[in-house]
Design a protein around this motif. Structure first.
Motif, PDB file in Angstrom:
ATOM      1  N   ALA A 133       0.830  -1.211   0.000  1.00  0.00           N
ATOM      2  CA  ALA A 133       0.000   0.000   0.000  1.00  0.00           C
ATOM      3  C   ALA A 133       0.863   1.258   0.000  1.00  0.00           C
ATOM      4  CB  ALA A 133      -0.918  -0.004   1.220  1.00  0.00           C
ATOM      5  N   TYR A 134       1.996   1.229   0.707  1.00  0.00           N
ATOM      6  CA  TYR A 134       2.853   2.415   0.745  1.00  0.00           C
ATOM      7  C   TYR A 134       3.304   2.803  -0.658  1.00  0.00           C
ATOM      8  CZ  TYR A 134       3.373   1.697   5.806  1.00  0.00           C
ATOM      9  OH  TYR A 134       3.160   1.546   7.133  1.00  0.00           O
ATOM     10  N   LEU A 169       1.817   1.986  -3.547  1.00  0.00           N
ATOM     11  CA  LEU A 169       0.670   2.442  -4.335  1.00  0.00           C
ATOM     12  C   LEU A 169       0.357   3.893  -4.020  1.00  0.00           C
ATOM     13  CD1 LEU A 169      -1.922  -0.474  -4.335  1.00  0.00           C
ATOM     14  CD2 LEU A 169      -0.515   0.391  -6.202  1.00  0.00           C
ATOM     15  N   VAL A 170       0.295   4.206  -2.728  1.00  0.00           N
ATOM     16  CA  VAL A 170      -0.032   5.574  -2.328  1.00  0.00           C
ATOM     17  C   VAL A 170       1.011   6.532  -2.883  1.00  0.00           C
ATOM     18  CG1 VAL A 170      -0.250   7.144  -0.386  1.00  0.00           C
ATOM     19  CG2 VAL A 170      -1.248   4.876  -0.262  1.00  0.00           C
ATOM     20  N   SER A 171       2.259   6.161  -2.733  1.00  0.00           N
ATOM     21  CA  SER A 171       3.327   7.036  -3.186  1.00  0.00           C
ATOM     22  C   SER A 171       3.210   7.305  -4.688  1.00  0.00           C
ATOM     23  CB  SER A 171       4.674   6.407  -2.852  1.00  0.00           C
ATOM     24  OG  SER A 171       5.710   7.233  -3.299  1.00  0.00           O
ATOM     25  N   TYR A 172       2.986   6.247  -5.466  1.00  0.00           N
ATOM     26  CA  TYR A 172       2.826   6.446  -6.911  1.00  0.00           C
ATOM     27  C   TYR A 172       1.582   7.279  -7.203  1.00  0.00           C
ATOM     28  CZ  TYR A 172       6.418   2.953  -7.782  1.00  0.00           C
ATOM     29  OH  TYR A 172       7.593   2.270  -7.813  1.00  0.00           O
ATOM     30  N   SER A 173       0.505   7.003  -6.472  1.00  0.00           N
ATOM     31  CA  SER A 173      -0.745   7.702  -6.771  1.00  0.00           C
ATOM     32  C   SER A 173      -0.624   9.194  -6.454  1.00  0.00           C
ATOM     33  CB  SER A 173      -1.909   7.086  -5.999  1.00  0.00           C
ATOM     34  OG  SER A 173      -1.880   7.495  -4.653  1.00  0.00           O
ATOM     35  N   LEU A 174       0.351   9.553  -5.618  1.00  0.00           N
ATOM     36  CA  LEU A 174       0.558  10.975  -5.335  1.00  0.00           C
ATOM     37  C   LEU A 174       1.523  11.594  -6.339  1.00  0.00           C
ATOM     38  CD1 LEU A 174       0.772  10.773  -1.456  1.00  0.00           C
ATOM     39  CD2 LEU A 174      -1.017  11.889  -2.753  1.00  0.00           C
ATOM     40  N   GLY A 175       1.909  10.806  -7.331  1.00  0.00           N
ATOM     41  CA  GLY A 175       2.745  11.357  -8.386  1.00  0.00           C
ATOM     42  C   GLY A 175       4.237  11.268  -8.114  1.00  0.00           C
ATOM     43  N   SER A 176       4.664  10.312  -7.274  1.00  0.00           N
ATOM     44  CA  SER A 176       6.108  10.164  -7.062  1.00  0.00           C
ATOM     45  C   SER A 176       6.698   9.333  -8.186  1.00  0.00           C
ATOM     46  CB  SER A 176       6.436   9.425  -5.771  1.00  0.00           C
ATOM     47  OG  SER A 176       5.532   9.708  -4.791  1.00  0.00           O
ATOM     48  N   THR A 177       7.973   9.552  -8.423  1.00  0.00           N
ATOM     49  CA  THR A 177       8.676   8.678  -9.347  1.00  0.00           C
ATOM     50  C   THR A 177       9.044   7.401  -8.589  1.00  0.00           C
ATOM     51  OG1 THR A 177      10.815   9.527  -8.694  1.00  0.00           O
ATOM     52  CG2 THR A 177       9.723  10.652 -10.504  1.00  0.00           C
ATOM     53  N   ARG A 178       9.536   6.431  -9.348  1.00  0.00           N
ATOM     54  CA  ARG A 178       9.939   5.181  -8.748  1.00  0.00           C
ATOM     55  C   ARG A 178      11.058   5.410  -7.724  1.00  0.00           C
ATOM     56  NH1 ARG A 178       8.955  -0.283 -10.854  1.00  0.00           N
ATOM     57  NH2 ARG A 178       7.415   0.686 -12.186  1.00  0.00           N
ATOM     58  N   GLN A 187      11.839   8.146  -6.106  1.00  0.00           N
ATOM     59  CA  GLN A 187      11.338   8.835  -4.908  1.00  0.00           C
ATOM     60  C   GLN A 187      10.637   7.847  -3.991  1.00  0.00           C
ATOM     61  OE1 GLN A 187       8.977  11.799  -6.897  1.00  0.00           O
ATOM     62  NE2 GLN A 187      10.375  13.442  -6.351  1.00  0.00           N
ATOM     63  N   THR A 188       9.853   6.954  -4.610  1.00  0.00           N
ATOM     64  CA  THR A 188       9.146   5.965  -3.808  1.00  0.00           C
ATOM     65  C   THR A 188      10.143   5.075  -3.063  1.00  0.00           C
ATOM     66  OG1 THR A 188       7.353   5.993  -5.401  1.00  0.00           O
ATOM     67  CG2 THR A 188       7.441   4.111  -3.916  1.00  0.00           C
ATOM     68  N   VAL A 193       9.988   6.104   0.811  1.00  0.00           N
ATOM     69  CA  VAL A 193       9.018   5.236   1.479  1.00  0.00           C
ATOM     70  C   VAL A 193       9.585   3.844   1.732  1.00  0.00           C
ATOM     71  CG1 VAL A 193       6.749   4.185   1.293  1.00  0.00           C
ATOM     72  CG2 VAL A 193       7.120   6.489   0.428  1.00  0.00           C
ATOM     73  N   MET A 237      -2.870   4.132 -12.781  1.00  0.00           N
ATOM     74  CA  MET A 237      -2.215   3.293 -11.776  1.00  0.00           C
ATOM     75  C   MET A 237      -2.103   1.857 -12.284  1.00  0.00           C
ATOM     76  SD  MET A 237      -1.147   4.837  -9.075  1.00  0.00           S
ATOM     77  CE  MET A 237      -1.139   3.726  -7.668  1.00  0.00           C
ATOM     78  N   LEU A 251       3.281  11.942 -13.744  1.00  0.00           N
ATOM     79  CA  LEU A 251       3.342  12.436 -12.369  1.00  0.00           C
ATOM     80  C   LEU A 251       2.364  13.593 -12.179  1.00  0.00           C
ATOM     81  CD1 LEU A 251       7.215  12.340 -11.943  1.00  0.00           C
ATOM     82  CD2 LEU A 251       5.547  10.493 -11.690  1.00  0.00           C
ATOM     83  N   ARG A 286      -1.213  12.283 -12.100  1.00  0.00           N
ATOM     84  CA  ARG A 286      -1.590  11.735 -10.794  1.00  0.00           C
ATOM     85  C   ARG A 286      -1.713  12.830  -9.744  1.00  0.00           C
ATOM     86  NH1 ARG A 286       2.349   6.548 -11.375  1.00  0.00           N
ATOM     87  NH2 ARG A 286       1.063   5.427 -12.877  1.00  0.00           N
ATOM     88  N   PHE A 334      -7.677   5.193  -1.145  1.00  0.00           N
ATOM     89  CA  PHE A 334      -7.796   3.740  -1.226  1.00  0.00           C
ATOM     90  C   PHE A 334      -8.780   3.187  -0.201  1.00  0.00           C
ATOM     91  CE2 PHE A 334      -3.871   4.971  -3.115  1.00  0.00           C
ATOM     92  CZ  PHE A 334      -3.669   4.088  -4.159  1.00  0.00           C
ATOM     93  N   PHE A 348       1.358   6.852   5.649  1.00  0.00           N
ATOM     94  CA  PHE A 348       2.736   6.386   5.806  1.00  0.00           C
ATOM     95  C   PHE A 348       3.078   6.384   7.299  1.00  0.00           C
ATOM     96  CE2 PHE A 348       3.100   8.631   1.586  1.00  0.00           C
ATOM     97  CZ  PHE A 348       3.209   7.474   0.841  1.00  0.00           C
ATOM     98  N   TYR A 401       3.704  15.060   1.934  1.00  0.00           N
ATOM     99  CA  TYR A 401       4.510  14.124   1.131  1.00  0.00           C
ATOM    100  C   TYR A 401       4.424  14.434  -0.364  1.00  0.00           C
ATOM    101  CZ  TYR A 401       6.267   9.812  -0.899  1.00  0.00           C
ATOM    102  OH  TYR A 401       6.976   8.906  -1.629  1.00  0.00           O
ATOM    103  N   VAL A 451       7.442  15.459  -3.018  1.00  0.00           N
ATOM    104  CA  VAL A 451       7.896  14.681  -4.179  1.00  0.00           C
ATOM    105  C   VAL A 451       7.712  15.471  -5.471  1.00  0.00           C
ATOM    106  CG1 VAL A 451       7.569  12.424  -3.124  1.00  0.00           C
ATOM    107  CG2 VAL A 451       5.744  13.384  -4.529  1.00  0.00           C
ATOM    108  N   HIS A 452       6.842  16.477  -5.434  1.00  0.00           N
ATOM    109  CA  HIS A 452       6.722  17.326  -6.615  1.00  0.00           C
ATOM    110  C   HIS A 452       7.677  18.512  -6.556  1.00  0.00           C
ATOM    111  CE1 HIS A 452       3.484  15.439  -8.892  1.00  0.00           C
ATOM    112  NE2 HIS A 452       3.056  15.009  -7.724  1.00  0.00           N
TER     113      HIS A 452
END
Lengths: 284, 264
Positions: A168-169, A171-180, A182-183, A187, B66, B94, B97, B104, B110, B120, B124-125
């Motif tokens: 889940a961590y 998924l959330v990170s990606y869904s907030l627009g992080s790159t791989r 950054q994730t 995280v 996703m 990015l 999203r 979810f 986190f 967060y 990241v942005h």
């Protein structure tokens, strides 16, 4: 008809409990026995002088200062090389590829590496680093050899630690627009840190205690090493030579005691630091 | 507000923010979505209902891409968001999203402080301005009615909060990025009925500013909160329309069977 012999549940409970208790005691007793023998023979040898003076007369006299320095030096280089390599491999395997043939081959390779006896690593290190690359018997050769030896441990423990980070961590990170990346760095790695550090500690322990791989590659010079190209003798090699060549059993036990205490201390300190770290990142 | 402005805002309010055309999604050989067409109106709540495995979550996860994270996924068709197909090569994933956020099923903060959770996404942005982050933090926590409860313990670990607070925090974490659309994948299924009711109230408040698409198993929930409802069955969008119409006079027999409880 004969009835099957069967204990009453309560009695069975008792027997099983006693039996398991016995097995556990044996395991613990072995550890206690080793510690007692080493410390009983080794502790009387310990003094400030023993720790701070260089060996004299092949180690018959003096202390073990230069071997302590060599051990720290070698272990440091081994982990400096193995940690980024191992953690990087683990990140690649878990986060940057899908499971498939390639990941299985890499994993299988790492497993095989883990099963190779350390003396073979010594021979490999001797051929590659000492002769081929002309690093000679040196801290560098020894450190690199140890790095390859502990690499599978670091890969495996890091991979397990990274895998146990809740999906889940990510998924959330990606869904907030992080790159791989950054994730991974923000995280995944922080959550996996305790597991990764455990692997590194295990590797420190193995590096400190390793003899066969080191004697071939770092040599056994007793002088205080002056650079990473100096040949040097680690504590475990020193212990081996003192005991094997009958130079001084009492100095050998002294060295062994320092080794054992050092490893115990490392474990205790990391345990303490980790429990602090974990309590900071999880709810009260 | 002048008459003209009012009219304009009416028009904007009824604009389609997302238009989906001939969307099909495959997981390897399995076709999870079959030729779906749907218009999502801005600042409305659209509910997607249907039995488990009918493709509604797949649909939701397609909208912010996703699904790309799943191995062997293949997509056909168009999803037009802000005049552009999101499957175009040059889509900034990015940024997409950021603009289409997601909440979810399980509250999943986190294991960081409340502050770090909400900010967060900003970090990241590339946001480094502490003052701006704090401003966004206050706004988004206020928007989910958590500010008064939490303002004195922003450094506390988010995992210490109750399930409902955690889910609100997760919504705030999305809102902090200033999205236009918020996707919610069964956001209340891990909450008790009172908490569910309060989150539904929150959705009602949020639709003033945001477009919400919610997947739910709970038909009463769909009927209560949504303006539009879509019924998915076996990867097909069987019926889509105004919520009132779907629940009182469904046009398709299969929809009627589902909402009356004869099926599903």
């Amino acid at each position: 008809m004969k009835t099957k012999f069967r204990l009453k549940p309560r009695a069975e409970q008792k027997v099983v409990r006693f039996f398991l208790y016995f097995l556990t005691s044996v395991a613990i007793l072995v550890l206690v026995f080793i510690l007692v023998v080493i410390l009983k023979n080794g502790l009387p040898q310990l003094s400030l002088e023993f720790l701070t003076k260089n060996p004299a007369h092949m180690g018959k006299e003096g202390g073990i200062f230069s071997t302590i320095v060599a051990t720290i030096y070698l272990t440091f280089i081994a982990l400096l090389v193995a940690t980024p390599l191992g953690v990087g491999t683990a990140i690649y395997l878990t986060e940057y590829t899908f499971e498939g043939k390639v990941t299985r081959i890499i994993r299988f390779g790492a497993e095989c590496l883990a099963g190779i006896p350390s003396i073979i690593f010594g021979l490999f290190g001797f051929i590659l680093f000492v002769t081929k690359l002309k690093f000679g018997w040196s801290i560098l050769s020894g450190g690199l050899t140890l790095a390859f030896m502990v690499l599978p441990t670091i890969i495996r423990t890091s991979e397990e630690a990274i895998k146990s980070v809740p999906a889940a961590y990510r998924l959330v990170s990606y869904s907030l627009g992080s790159t791989r990346w950054q994730t991974v760095t923000r995280v995944v790695l922080p959550s996996a840190a305790p597991g990764i550090v455990t692997g590194v500690i295990l590797s420190i322990g193995r590096s400190i205690g390793e003899t066969a791989a080191v004697i071939f590659t770092a040599g056994s010079a007793l002088r205080l090493p002056s650079s990473i190209f100096s040949s040097a003798r680690t504590m475990s090699v020193h212990f081996y030579i003192l005991a094997r060549e009958g130079i001084s059993m009492s100095k050998a036990y002294g060295t062994a005691a320092v080794l054992v205490i050092a490893i115990l201390l490392i474990n205790i300190v990391t345990y303490y630091l980790m429990s602090k770290y974990i309590s900071r990142t999880s709810p009260e | 507000m002048t008459e003209e402005n009012k009219e304009m805002s009416e028009i904007i309010a009824h604009q389609n923010i997302i238009e989906v055309r001939s969307l099909s999604v495959f997981y390897g050989q399995f076709q999870a979505l079959k030729d779906v067409n749907i218009d999502i109106q801005a600042r409305k709540i659209t509910a997607l209902i249907g039995p488990s495995g009918c493709g509604k979550s797949t649909f939701l996860r397609t909208l912010n891409r996703m699904n790309d994270l799943i191995e062997g996924v293949r997509t056909e068709g168009w999803v037009i968001f802000d005049g552009k197909n999101i499957f175009d090569e040059d889509t900034d994933l990015l940024e997409l999203r950021r603009r289409i956020g997601m909440v979810f099923q399980r509250p999943n903060p986190f294991p960081l402080s409340i502050f770090d959770n909400v900010t967060y996404g900003l970090r990241v942005h590339g946001q480094t301005d502490r003052a701006l982050m704090e401003e966004r933090l206050v706004h988004s926590l206020q928007a989910v009615n958590l500010w008064d409860e939490l303002k004195d313990r922003l450094e506390a670990n988010a995992l210490c909060l109750t399930g409902e607070q955690q889910q609100r925090l997760c919504i705030a974490r999305v809102l902090a990025l200033g999205p236009e659309v918020v996707l919610m994948d069964e956001p209340c299924s891990a909450l008790d009925p009172t908490a569910t009711a309060r989150i539904e109230d929150l959705m009602y408040q949020l639709k003033q500013k945001y477009t919400i698409i919610i997947v739910t198993h709970n038909m009463q929930q769909a009927a209560r909160v949504s303006d539009f409802t879509g019924y998915f069955l076996l990867g097909e969008l069987v019926e889509f329309g105004q919520t009132g119409q779907i629940f009182t006079s469904p046009r398709d027999r299969r929809t009627e069977d589902y909402i009356t409880g004869r099926f599903g």
